[in-house]
Design a protein around this motif. Structure first.
Motif, PDB file in Angstrom:
ATOM      1  N   VAL A 112      -3.545  -4.369   7.035  1.00 22.64           N
ATOM      2  CA  VAL A 112      -2.206  -3.828   6.850  1.00 22.64           C
ATOM      3  C   VAL A 112      -1.329  -4.900   6.216  1.00 22.64           C
ATOM      4  O   VAL A 112      -1.169  -5.980   6.759  1.00 22.64           O
ATOM      5  N   THR A 113      -0.779  -4.567   5.050  1.00 22.96           N
ATOM      6  CA  THR A 113       0.141  -5.477   4.361  1.00 22.96           C
ATOM      7  C   THR A 113       1.531  -4.878   4.463  1.00 22.96           C
ATOM      8  O   THR A 113       1.742  -3.713   4.111  1.00 22.96           O
ATOM      9  N   THR A 114       2.464  -5.678   4.974  1.00 27.03           N
ATOM     10  CA  THR A 114       3.842  -5.222   5.148  1.00 27.03           C
ATOM     11  C   THR A 114       4.806  -6.275   4.611  1.00 27.03           C
ATOM     12  O   THR A 114       4.422  -7.418   4.373  1.00 27.03           O
ATOM     13  N   ALA A 115       6.068  -5.883   4.442  1.00 25.10           N
ATOM     14  CA  ALA A 115       7.093  -6.814   3.978  1.00 25.10           C
ATOM     15  C   ALA A 115       7.540  -7.739   5.114  1.00 25.10           C
ATOM     16  O   ALA A 115       7.909  -8.881   4.887  1.00 25.10           O
ATOM     17  N   ILE A 154       0.990  -1.162   3.144  1.00 24.20           N
ATOM     18  CA  ILE A 154      -0.256  -0.771   2.478  1.00 24.20           C
ATOM     19  C   ILE A 154      -1.338  -0.887   3.541  1.00 24.20           C
ATOM     20  O   ILE A 154      -1.499  -1.942   4.158  1.00 24.20           O
ATOM     21  N   LEU A 155      -2.061   0.192   3.774  1.00 25.68           N
ATOM     22  CA  LEU A 155      -3.123   0.220   4.771  1.00 25.68           C
ATOM     23  C   LEU A 155      -4.448   0.365   4.042  1.00 25.68           C
ATOM     24  O   LEU A 155      -4.624   1.285   3.243  1.00 25.68           O
ATOM     25  N   LYS A 156      -5.374  -0.562   4.331  1.00 28.74           N
ATOM     26  CA  LYS A 156      -6.691  -0.499   3.710  1.00 28.74           C
ATOM     27  C   LYS A 156      -7.746  -0.524   4.811  1.00 28.74           C
ATOM     28  O   LYS A 156      -7.773  -1.422   5.642  1.00 28.74           O
ATOM     29  N   ALA A 164       2.097   3.014   1.077  1.00 28.43           N
ATOM     30  CA  ALA A 164       3.394   3.609   1.413  1.00 28.43           C
ATOM     31  C   ALA A 164       4.479   2.541   1.289  1.00 28.43           C
ATOM     32  O   ALA A 164       5.417   2.489   2.069  1.00 28.43           O
ATOM     33  N   SER A 165       4.322   1.676   0.284  1.00 26.57           N
ATOM     34  CA  SER A 165       5.300   0.600   0.107  1.00 26.57           C
ATOM     35  C   SER A 165       6.423   1.054  -0.828  1.00 26.57           C
ATOM     36  O   SER A 165       6.215   1.892  -1.703  1.00 26.57           O
TER      37      SER A 165
END
Length: 179
Positions: A112-115, A154-156, A164-165
């Protein structure tokens, strides 16, 4: 044969042997430790991949590092692989072992990539969704922060990605206005 195929076969053999000896969880922990140590010590991987370093020296190095940290089964496995002249694939074998173990146990890794950092609630929601959608028993969440995303996430999971960014949304809007 590719390195990954060979590593996968060795990993499968170790899994079968570990199951036979009721040591699957211990072997998994050993492989996780081995992967971590090699990740943090590139010199070790270089030694294992170097064909000039004698096999007994490689075995001695592995014993010196892991003798009191891993089980007898894992040490024996290391010795067999090194003596077969396959020490270069030990790191790949550890990765394949972990992957195969996770598949057997129904463990899924979600990147999970987040701000900004995920809240505990958001993390639990992601785990619940991934468990439901993939029928997983357990979800390991790897968090990564990327301020360029502005917001959203972003979910991978495996080869699937859900973006969903806000940055992605803005990029799509920009393309639409360009047409």
């Amino acid at each position: 044969m590719s390195e990954i195929k060979v590593a996968s076969r060795y990993a499968k053999s170790l899994i079968d042997l570990a199951v036979e000896n009721n040591a699957l969880a211990d072997s998994y922990n050993d492989m996780v430790l081995f992967e971590k140590v090699v990740d943090e010590t590139p010199e070790l991987e270089a030694i294992l991949k170097n064909p000039i370093v004698p096999l007994d020296k490689k075995t001695g190095i592995l014993n010196g590092i892991f003798a009191d940290k891993v089980g007898k089964l894992t040490l024996t496995f290391f010795k067999i692989v090194v003596n077969k002249g396959r020490s270069a694939i030990l790191f790949s074998t550890a990765k394949q072992f972990i992957e195969q173990y996770n598949k057997i146990k129904g463990i899924v890794t979600a990147d999970v990539t987040t701000a900004t950092a995920l809240s505990a609630t958001a993390k639990q929601e992601i785990i619940a969704i991934v468990k439901k959608e993939l029928g997983a028993n357990e979800v390991i969440v790897n968090e990564k922060i990327d301020e360029k995303l502005i917001g959203g996430f972003i979910l991978k999971v495996g080869d699937k990605q859900f973006d969903a960014s806000i940055a992605s949304g803005l990029s799509k809007l920009k393309k639409e206005f360009a047409h």
